[in-house]
Design a protein around this motif. Structure first.
Motif, mmCIF file in Angstrom:
data_model
loop_
_atom_site.group_PDB
_atom_site.id
_atom_site.type_symbol
_atom_site.label_atom_id
_atom_site.label_comp_id
_atom_site.label_asym_id
_atom_site.label_seq_id
_atom_site.Cartn_x
_atom_site.Cartn_y
_atom_site.Cartn_z
ATOM 1 N N GLY A 11 0.783 -1.227 0.000
ATOM 2 C CA GLY A 11 0.000 0.000 0.000
ATOM 3 C C GLY A 11 0.812 1.271 0.000
ATOM 4 N N ALA A 12 2.126 1.175 -0.247
ATOM 5 C CA ALA A 12 2.945 2.388 -0.327
ATOM 6 C C ALA A 12 2.761 3.015 -1.710
ATOM 7 C CB ALA A 12 4.401 2.084 -0.009
ATOM 8 N N ILE A 18 -1.413 2.677 -8.222
ATOM 9 C CA ILE A 18 -2.206 1.782 -9.068
ATOM 10 C C ILE A 18 -3.685 1.912 -8.727
ATOM 11 C CG2 ILE A 18 -2.666 -0.637 -9.647
ATOM 12 C CD1 ILE A 18 0.360 -1.144 -9.085
ATOM 13 N N ALA A 19 -3.994 1.891 -7.427
ATOM 14 C CA ALA A 19 -5.390 2.024 -7.010
ATOM 15 C C ALA A 19 -5.970 3.371 -7.437
ATOM 16 C CB ALA A 19 -5.492 1.856 -5.495
ATOM 17 N N TRP A 20 -5.208 4.433 -7.266
ATOM 18 C CA TRP A 20 -5.676 5.777 -7.601
ATOM 19 C C TRP A 20 -5.984 5.898 -9.088
ATOM 20 C CZ3 TRP A 20 -4.511 10.367 -10.197
ATOM 21 C CH2 TRP A 20 -5.125 11.521 -9.707
ATOM 22 N N PHE A 21 -5.074 5.393 -9.938
ATOM 23 C CA PHE A 21 -5.283 5.514 -11.372
ATOM 24 C C PHE A 21 -6.339 4.546 -11.892
ATOM 25 C CE2 PHE A 21 -1.343 8.007 -11.471
ATOM 26 C CZ PHE A 21 -1.733 9.011 -12.357
ATOM 27 N N LEU A 22 -6.560 3.440 -11.194
ATOM 28 C CA LEU A 22 -7.676 2.575 -11.594
ATOM 29 C C LEU A 22 -8.983 3.352 -11.538
ATOM 30 C CD1 LEU A 22 -6.717 -0.792 -9.857
ATOM 31 C CD2 LEU A 22 -7.205 -0.508 -12.303
ATOM 32 N N ARG A 23 -9.168 4.123 -10.472
ATOM 33 C CA ARG A 23 -10.377 4.943 -10.386
ATOM 34 C C ARG A 23 -10.343 6.069 -11.428
ATOM 35 N NH1 ARG A 23 -13.244 1.151 -8.373
ATOM 36 N NH2 ARG A 23 -13.469 1.045 -6.096
ATOM 37 N N LEU A 159 -0.878 12.518 -0.317
ATOM 38 C CA LEU A 159 -1.862 13.033 -1.272
ATOM 39 C C LEU A 159 -2.606 11.897 -1.971
ATOM 40 C CD1 LEU A 159 0.044 15.951 -3.069
ATOM 41 C CD2 LEU A 159 -1.886 16.165 -1.493
ATOM 42 N N ILE A 160 -1.861 10.907 -2.427
ATOM 43 C CA ILE A 160 -2.482 9.819 -3.180
ATOM 44 C C ILE A 160 -3.361 8.969 -2.275
ATOM 45 C CG2 ILE A 160 -2.012 7.709 -4.482
ATOM 46 C CD1 ILE A 160 0.425 9.123 -5.660
ATOM 47 N N ARG A 161 -2.865 8.638 -1.074
ATOM 48 C CA ARG A 161 -3.669 7.803 -0.176
ATOM 49 C C ARG A 161 -4.899 8.555 0.321
ATOM 50 N NH1 ARG A 161 -1.848 2.948 1.842
ATOM 51 N NH2 ARG A 161 -2.889 3.341 3.834
ATOM 52 N N LYS A 162 -4.783 9.856 0.539
ATOM 53 C CA LYS A 162 -5.963 10.643 0.915
ATOM 54 C C LYS A 162 -7.000 10.602 -0.198
ATOM 55 C CE LYS A 162 -7.391 15.274 2.361
ATOM 56 N NZ LYS A 162 -6.946 16.670 2.630
ATOM 57 N N VAL A 169 -11.948 2.800 -2.113
ATOM 58 C CA VAL A 169 -10.895 1.784 -2.095
ATOM 59 C C VAL A 169 -10.750 1.285 -0.661
ATOM 60 C CG1 VAL A 169 -8.429 1.335 -2.413
ATOM 61 C CG2 VAL A 169 -9.656 2.776 -4.054
ATOM 62 N N GLU A 170 -10.909 -0.002 -0.462
ATOM 63 C CA GLU A 170 -10.764 -0.575 0.875
ATOM 64 C C GLU A 170 -9.279 -0.726 1.195
ATOM 65 O OE1 GLU A 170 -12.336 -4.293 3.638
ATOM 66 O OE2 GLU A 170 -12.275 -4.521 1.452
#
Length: 389
Positions: A11-12, A18-23, A159-162, A169-170
């Motif tokens: 999750g770093a 990857i998660a951010w850009f998937l959305r 920024l990305i995790r926020k 995203v769980e």
């Protein structure tokens, strides 16, 4: 049993990107991001020197970093008016002796072809540009006039995790200890506390632990942790124009506020995988290797005051020190984002974009990462990056 359309291990910065850009690409399914160190106290992301450069030997690596540079230019548009990662665009200066100049010149040609703002100068010109520099034993160097520098890794990750929190995203804390596999498909993961999660697609973004995660699925990935120590020191002289300087010895140094940070003394030829629990700085490296190199290259650094130090692990690809990106050729629902060998932080957003496009659209669109595919691992065919710092 809980299930998720996409499970990302790690999750770093890479997994989060990857998660951010998937959305961003419009993926509407469920996404689960698993991180074993939620405070990131031992993460490669937060223990790195947090720099970005375009001085690579391979065009594909330049493209990845240039994408991230573009993201830096658009931070406020993407993340809000208060978005700030303290980007210091002061460049890289990579030095070479006479024997190293042909390689530096060849790299420079690749960089120019990709639009990078890099100049190749002889020693006399460098001495004039940077009067504090000693050019003893130096034939020339490559200097990034723009598009290179350093930034706050914690701020970028934050920024990305926020951004993930508002995008459904769980994010869970856990240590993956097993991966289910049926034939040529992975089916899910098991965590150390016994929880299991079914997965439609599994992404390995586990950083230095990427090789071990691949092994849980019965696959070989030549990625292991390597320890790197960063030293902090004070000096009487403050060189405001100092870029991130890379000496011919491999030692690097750059300003960090009122102090300097330095590293690069490890001998890659003689080292093996790091103990995953070893985060103790290698202090002898400073006295025996780093300081003498600094004093030779920057005479003002003959008199300095050593400060603290920290050690981190980065994900070292033992085949070719280059990333492994994309699906396994046989286990197609397992995607790799591993082995960046020291340049993962600066390339994470680009890799996030590329893999998101691959999942959502079935092909790379913005950046073709085919050259980084797993096929070369299976064939033992190195795709070697020469500019590893």
């Amino acid at each position: 049993m809980p299930s998720s359309d996409i499970v990302i291990i790690g999750g770093a910065i890479i997994g989060a990107s990857i998660a951010w850009f998937l959305r961003e690409e419009g993926f509407s399914g469920t996404i689960t991001l698993i991180e074993r160190d939620p405070q990131f106290t031992q993460a490669s992301t937060t223990l790195s020197a947090a720099s970005i450069r375009q001085q690579f030997s391979i065009a594909e690596n330049i493209r990845l970093s240039r994408f991230t540079l573009g993201l830096f230019r658009e931070l406020k548009e993407r993340f809000g008016a208060d978005a700030d990662i303290s980007f210091r665009e002061k460049g890289y200066l990579i030095l070479a002796g006479a024997e190293g100049m042909p390689v530096l010149a060849a790299n420079h040609a690749v960089q120019l072809a990709e639009g990078a703002d890099i100049v190749l100068e002889e020693a006399a010109a460098l001495q004039e540009r940077f009067p504090w520099l000693s050019t003893e034993g130096i034939a020339g160097g490559a200097y990034g006039r723009s598009g290179e520098g350093w930034f706050d890794a914690h701020a970028l990750l934050g920024l990305i995790r926020k951004g993930l929190k508002s995008r459904n995203v769980e994010i869970i804390t856990g240590d993956v200890v097993a991966i289910g596999r049926t034939g040529n498909r992975v089916t899910g993961v098991t965590l150390a506390d016994g929880r299991t999660i079914d997965a439609g697609i599994l992404v390995n973004a586990a950083g230095p632990n990427g090789g071990k995660i691949a092994a849980l699925a019965g696959l070989h990935l030549p990625v292991e942790p390597r320890k790197r120590t960063v030293f902090v020191f004070e000096a009487r002289e403050q060189f405001e124009d100092m870029p991130l300087l890379v000496d011919t010895s491999g030692i690097w140094v750059r300003p960090e506020g009122s102090v300097y940070i330095t590293g690069g003394a490890e001998d890659e030829a003689g080292e093996g995988a790091a103990d995953p629990k070893d985060f103790d700085p290698d202090w002898p490296l400073f006295e025996e290797i780093v300081w003498p190199a600094l004093a030779t290259r920057v005479p003002a650094f003959e008199a300095i005051k050593p400060g603290r130090a920290w050690a981190g692990h980065y994900e070292y690809n033992t085949l070719d020190q280059n990333a492994v990106i994309g699906p396994h050729p046989e286990v197609a629902n397992l995607l790799f984002a591993n082995g960046f060998s020291g340049h993962g932080l600066q390339q994470a957003p680009a890799v996030g974009k590329a893999l998101a496009e691959l999942v959502v659209h079935g092909a790379y669109r913005s950046i073709d990462c085919s050259a980084f595919g797993y096929e070369r691992i299976a064939e033992n065919r190195p795709f070697r990056e020469l500019n590893v710092i």
